[in-house]
Design a protein around this motif. Structure first.
Motif, PDB file in Angstrom:
ATOM      1  N   ILE A   8       0.847  -1.207   0.000  1.00  0.00           N
ATOM      2  CA  ILE A   8       0.000   0.000   0.000  1.00  0.00           C
ATOM      3  C   ILE A   8       0.876   1.248   0.000  1.00  0.00           C
ATOM      4  CG2 ILE A   8      -1.633   1.373   1.350  1.00  0.00           C
ATOM      5  CD1 ILE A   8      -2.862  -1.303   2.301  1.00  0.00           C
ATOM      6  N   ASN A   9       1.849   1.305   0.915  1.00  0.00           N
ATOM      7  CA  ASN A   9       2.735   2.470   0.998  1.00  0.00           C
ATOM      8  C   ASN A   9       3.532   2.667  -0.287  1.00  0.00           C
ATOM      9  OD1 ASN A   9       2.023   3.202   3.629  1.00  0.00           O
ATOM     10  ND2 ASN A   9       3.491   1.773   4.544  1.00  0.00           N
ATOM     11  N   GLY A  10       3.880   1.564  -0.923  1.00  0.00           N
ATOM     12  CA  GLY A  10       4.659   1.638  -2.150  1.00  0.00           C
ATOM     13  C   GLY A  10       3.856   2.081  -3.365  1.00  0.00           C
ATOM     14  N   ASN A  11       2.536   2.206  -3.197  1.00  0.00           N
ATOM     15  CA  ASN A  11       1.683   2.621  -4.317  1.00  0.00           C
ATOM     16  C   ASN A  11       0.898   3.900  -4.035  1.00  0.00           C
ATOM     17  OD1 ASN A  11       1.561   0.485  -6.692  1.00  0.00           O
ATOM     18  ND2 ASN A  11       1.810  -0.662  -4.776  1.00  0.00           N
ATOM     19  N   LEU A  12       1.237   4.581  -2.947  1.00  0.00           N
ATOM     20  CA  LEU A  12       0.525   5.820  -2.620  1.00  0.00           C
ATOM     21  C   LEU A  12       0.796   6.919  -3.646  1.00  0.00           C
ATOM     22  CD1 LEU A  12       0.872   6.002   1.273  1.00  0.00           C
ATOM     23  CD2 LEU A  12      -1.111   5.320  -0.083  1.00  0.00           C
ATOM     24  N   ARG A  13       1.948   6.840  -4.319  1.00  0.00           N
ATOM     25  CA  ARG A  13       2.223   7.816  -5.372  1.00  0.00           C
ATOM     26  C   ARG A  13       1.200   7.686  -6.510  1.00  0.00           C
ATOM     27  NH1 ARG A  13       7.070  10.559  -5.220  1.00  0.00           N
ATOM     28  NH2 ARG A  13       8.544   9.844  -3.615  1.00  0.00           N
ATOM     29  N   LEU A  14       0.706   6.483  -6.693  1.00  0.00           N
ATOM     30  CA  LEU A  14      -0.317   6.249  -7.712  1.00  0.00           C
ATOM     31  C   LEU A  14      -1.589   7.013  -7.354  1.00  0.00           C
ATOM     32  CD1 LEU A  14      -0.584   4.559 -10.308  1.00  0.00           C
ATOM     33  CD2 LEU A  14      -1.573   2.733  -8.925  1.00  0.00           C
ATOM     34  N   VAL A  15      -1.946   6.996  -6.071  1.00  0.00           N
ATOM     35  CA  VAL A  15      -3.119   7.740  -5.602  1.00  0.00           C
ATOM     36  C   VAL A  15      -2.909   9.241  -5.823  1.00  0.00           C
ATOM     37  CG1 VAL A  15      -4.575   8.293  -3.623  1.00  0.00           C
ATOM     38  CG2 VAL A  15      -3.671   5.976  -3.893  1.00  0.00           C
ATOM     39  N   LEU A  16      -1.709   9.718  -5.517  1.00  0.00           N
ATOM     40  CA  LEU A  16      -1.406  11.139  -5.709  1.00  0.00           C
ATOM     41  C   LEU A  16      -1.565  11.557  -7.164  1.00  0.00           C
ATOM     42  CD1 LEU A  16       1.771  11.682  -3.484  1.00  0.00           C
ATOM     43  CD2 LEU A  16      -0.516  12.590  -3.093  1.00  0.00           C
ATOM     44  N   SER A  17      -1.081  10.715  -8.077  1.00  0.00           N
ATOM     45  CA  SER A  17      -1.174  11.054  -9.498  1.00  0.00           C
ATOM     46  C   SER A  17      -2.631  11.117  -9.955  1.00  0.00           C
ATOM     47  CB  SER A  17      -0.403  10.036 -10.340  1.00  0.00           C
ATOM     48  OG  SER A  17      -1.030   8.764 -10.318  1.00  0.00           O
ATOM     49  N   VAL A  18      -3.486  10.280  -9.359  1.00  0.00           N
ATOM     50  CA  VAL A  18      -4.897  10.260  -9.746  1.00  0.00           C
ATOM     51  C   VAL A  18      -5.636  11.490  -9.212  1.00  0.00           C
ATOM     52  CG1 VAL A  18      -7.105   9.070  -9.457  1.00  0.00           C
ATOM     53  CG2 VAL A  18      -5.054   7.761 -10.008  1.00  0.00           C
ATOM     54  N   ILE A  19      -5.400  11.852  -7.957  1.00  0.00           N
ATOM     55  CA  ILE A  19      -6.171  12.967  -7.384  1.00  0.00           C
ATOM     56  C   ILE A  19      -5.814  14.297  -8.041  1.00  0.00           C
ATOM     57  CG2 ILE A  19      -6.464  11.785  -5.182  1.00  0.00           C
ATOM     58  CD1 ILE A  19      -4.432  13.635  -3.946  1.00  0.00           C
ATOM     59  N   LYS A  20      -4.666  14.361  -8.715  1.00  0.00           N
ATOM     60  CA  LYS A  20      -4.328  15.588  -9.444  1.00  0.00           C
ATOM     61  C   LYS A  20      -5.302  15.841 -10.588  1.00  0.00           C
ATOM     62  CE  LYS A  20       0.615  15.779  -8.401  1.00  0.00           C
ATOM     63  NZ  LYS A  20       1.986  15.708  -8.964  1.00  0.00           N
ATOM     64  N   ARG A  21      -5.936  14.772 -11.078  1.00  0.00           N
ATOM     65  CA  ARG A  21      -6.912  14.920 -12.159  1.00  0.00           C
ATOM     66  C   ARG A  21      -8.159  15.662 -11.686  1.00  0.00           C
ATOM     67  NH1 ARG A  21      -7.030   9.125 -15.385  1.00  0.00           N
ATOM     68  NH2 ARG A  21      -4.797   8.667 -15.287  1.00  0.00           N
ATOM     69  N   PHE A  22      -8.364  15.687 -10.371  1.00  0.00           N
ATOM     70  CA  PHE A  22      -9.569  16.314  -9.822  1.00  0.00           C
ATOM     71  C   PHE A  22      -9.261  17.685  -9.227  1.00  0.00           C
ATOM     72  CE2 PHE A  22     -10.192  11.783  -9.939  1.00  0.00           C
ATOM     73  CZ  PHE A  22     -11.481  11.650 -10.432  1.00  0.00           C
ATOM     74  N   LYS A  23      -8.127  18.227  -9.616  1.00  0.00           N
ATOM     75  CA  LYS A  23      -7.730  19.549  -9.141  1.00  0.00           C
ATOM     76  C   LYS A  23      -8.720  20.600  -9.638  1.00  0.00           C
ATOM     77  CE  LYS A  23      -3.777  22.727  -9.260  1.00  0.00           C
ATOM     78  NZ  LYS A  23      -2.407  22.944  -9.783  1.00  0.00           N
ATOM     79  N   GLY A  24      -9.024  21.586  -8.822  1.00  0.00           N
ATOM     80  CA  GLY A  24      -9.895  22.675  -9.240  1.00  0.00           C
ATOM     81  C   GLY A  24     -11.355  22.488  -8.907  1.00  0.00           C
ATOM     82  N   ARG A  25     -11.705  21.386  -8.248  1.00  0.00           N
ATOM     83  CA  ARG A  25     -13.109  21.156  -7.901  1.00  0.00           C
ATOM     84  C   ARG A  25     -13.456  21.718  -6.525  1.00  0.00           C
ATOM     85  NH1 ARG A  25     -15.982  16.643 -10.364  1.00  0.00           N
ATOM     86  NH2 ARG A  25     -14.944  16.010 -12.271  1.00  0.00           N
ATOM     87  N   GLY A  26     -12.449  22.248  -5.839  1.00  0.00           N
ATOM     88  CA  GLY A  26     -12.701  22.807  -4.519  1.00  0.00           C
ATOM     89  C   GLY A  26     -12.812  21.775  -3.423  1.00  0.00           C
ATOM     90  N   GLU A  27     -12.432  20.532  -3.729  1.00  0.00           N
ATOM     91  CA  GLU A  27     -12.514  19.468  -2.736  1.00  0.00           C
ATOM     92  C   GLU A  27     -11.276  19.460  -1.842  1.00  0.00           C
ATOM     93  OE1 GLU A  27     -14.983  17.414  -2.115  1.00  0.00           O
ATOM     94  OE2 GLU A  27     -16.262  18.150  -3.731  1.00  0.00           O
ATOM     95  N   ASN A  28     -11.448  19.012  -0.609  1.00  0.00           N
ATOM     96  CA  ASN A  28     -10.338  18.887   0.322  1.00  0.00           C
ATOM     97  C   ASN A  28      -9.395  17.781  -0.150  1.00  0.00           C
ATOM     98  OD1 ASN A  28      -9.019  17.558   2.825  1.00  0.00           O
ATOM     99  ND2 ASN A  28      -9.694  19.547   3.580  1.00  0.00           N
ATOM    100  N   VAL A  29      -8.123  18.113  -0.303  1.00  0.00           N
ATOM    101  CA  VAL A  29      -7.146  17.160  -0.830  1.00  0.00           C
ATOM    102  C   VAL A  29      -6.994  15.953   0.086  1.00  0.00           C
ATOM    103  CG1 VAL A  29      -4.743  16.843  -1.536  1.00  0.00           C
ATOM    104  CG2 VAL A  29      -5.911  18.979  -2.039  1.00  0.00           C
ATOM    105  N   ASP A  30      -7.026  16.187   1.387  1.00  0.00           N
ATOM    106  CA  ASP A  30      -6.908  15.084   2.339  1.00  0.00           C
ATOM    107  C   ASP A  30      -8.047  14.074   2.144  1.00  0.00           C
ATOM    108  OD1 ASP A  30      -4.679  16.220   3.382  1.00  0.00           O
ATOM    109  OD2 ASP A  30      -5.626  17.010   5.184  1.00  0.00           O
ATOM    110  N   ASP A  31      -9.258  14.603   1.931  1.00  0.00           N
ATOM    111  CA  ASP A  31     -10.412  13.719   1.724  1.00  0.00           C
ATOM    112  C   ASP A  31     -10.245  12.905   0.446  1.00  0.00           C
ATOM    113  OD1 ASP A  31     -11.549  14.698   4.018  1.00  0.00           O
ATOM    114  OD2 ASP A  31     -12.902  16.093   3.009  1.00  0.00           O
ATOM    115  N   LEU A  32      -9.836  13.574  -0.634  1.00  0.00           N
ATOM    116  CA  LEU A  32      -9.647  12.870  -1.905  1.00  0.00           C
ATOM    117  C   LEU A  32      -8.574  11.790  -1.777  1.00  0.00           C
ATOM    118  CD1 LEU A  32      -9.774  15.723  -4.597  1.00  0.00           C
ATOM    119  CD2 LEU A  32     -11.585  14.130  -3.933  1.00  0.00           C
TER     120      LEU A  32
END
Length: 257
Positions: free
Chosen positions: A42-66
């Protein structure tokens, strides 16, 4: 805030990166119930999660929640991944993470949609995907409704209800200098410019406009045509109609200040 270093207490600048060989070795251990291997994967793939949540930038959502929701998608991908499918884990996991985030955004939309409507939409989507895979074509609304034993109007409504709302200021075209917005393609008798134009001595003001501007103002504000319809009628682009319309309105406003 998408690029901030610490998310949910995790220092994203120091996240580990696993090689494909390490991933395969850890997966074998995970399938054998090794929790330590699972946590390391899981820890070794958290960068994958980071790359995905960047696609949702600008929606005004809390980054921690995403990020937390994305991690749920990552864990689901780990639990369902099959090494025998001969595909990279990231290829399998990214759609799972995106799907989890989209569900979160739909469920927490400011425009509330009832649980029953959302559930119907998700069932319809699941059947649509299954049908498409088996028949190499998408099912019709009627076919989905028949399968789920509901009226076709209910299916159509449920699909519309889970769509993300779109701003009227969303640009749909840009030619480098002028933009066309969704609101420009919608005729609205309560539009501020139209309401203002109806309350002034428009006949006198229009004498100051050139012939093309007069024609556009007449068709837009008095005949109720959309910019697209006007463009087709007089043989110019919608961008040109938009530009001439704004120029004419600004000209009239200057005359009556």
């Amino acid at each position: 805030m998408i690029n901030k270093v610490e998310i949910c207490g995790v220092n994203t600048a120091k996240l580990p990166v696993l090689s494909n060989e390490e991933k395969n070795e850890l997966f074998i251990k995970i399938k054998n119930g090794d929790e330590e291997a699972r946590n390391k994967f899981i820890n070794g793939n958290l960068r994958l999660v980071l790359s995905v949540i960047k696609r949702f930038k600008g929606r005004g959502e809390n980054v921690d929640d995403l990020f937390q929701v994305g991690c749920i998608g990552l864990i689901k991908a780990i639990d369902n991944f099959d090494l025998n499918q001969n595909v990279q884990f990231s290829t399998y996991a990214v759609p799972m993470i995106i799907g989890e985030i989209r569900r979160y955004l739909r469920d927490n939309n400011s425009i509330r949609v009832s649980r029953s409507v959302r559930d119907l939409a998700y069932k319809a989507i699941a059947y649509k995907e299954k049908f498409t895979k088996e028949n190499n074509r998408e099912p019709t609304i009627e076919e989905i409704a028949k399968e789920l034993e509901v009226e076709k109007e209910e299916i159509a409504f449920s699909f519309d209800a889970i769509q993300d709302p779109v701003s009227l200021q969303e640009p749909v075209f840009n030619d480098g200098s002028d933009s066309i917005y969704i609101m420009d393609q919608v005729h609205d008798t309560k539009n501020t410019d139209e309401k203002w134009a109806e309350n002034i001595t428009i006949a006198e003001a229009m004498k100051r406009l050139n012939d093309k501007e007069k024609l556009i103002i007449d068709k837009r504000f008095f005949e109720g045509r959309t910019q697209m319809e006007v463009a087709e009628e007089i043989g110019i682009s919608q961008a040109q109609v938009s530009r001439l319309e704004k120029s004419a309105i600004n000209h009239i406003k200057r005359l009556y200040k």
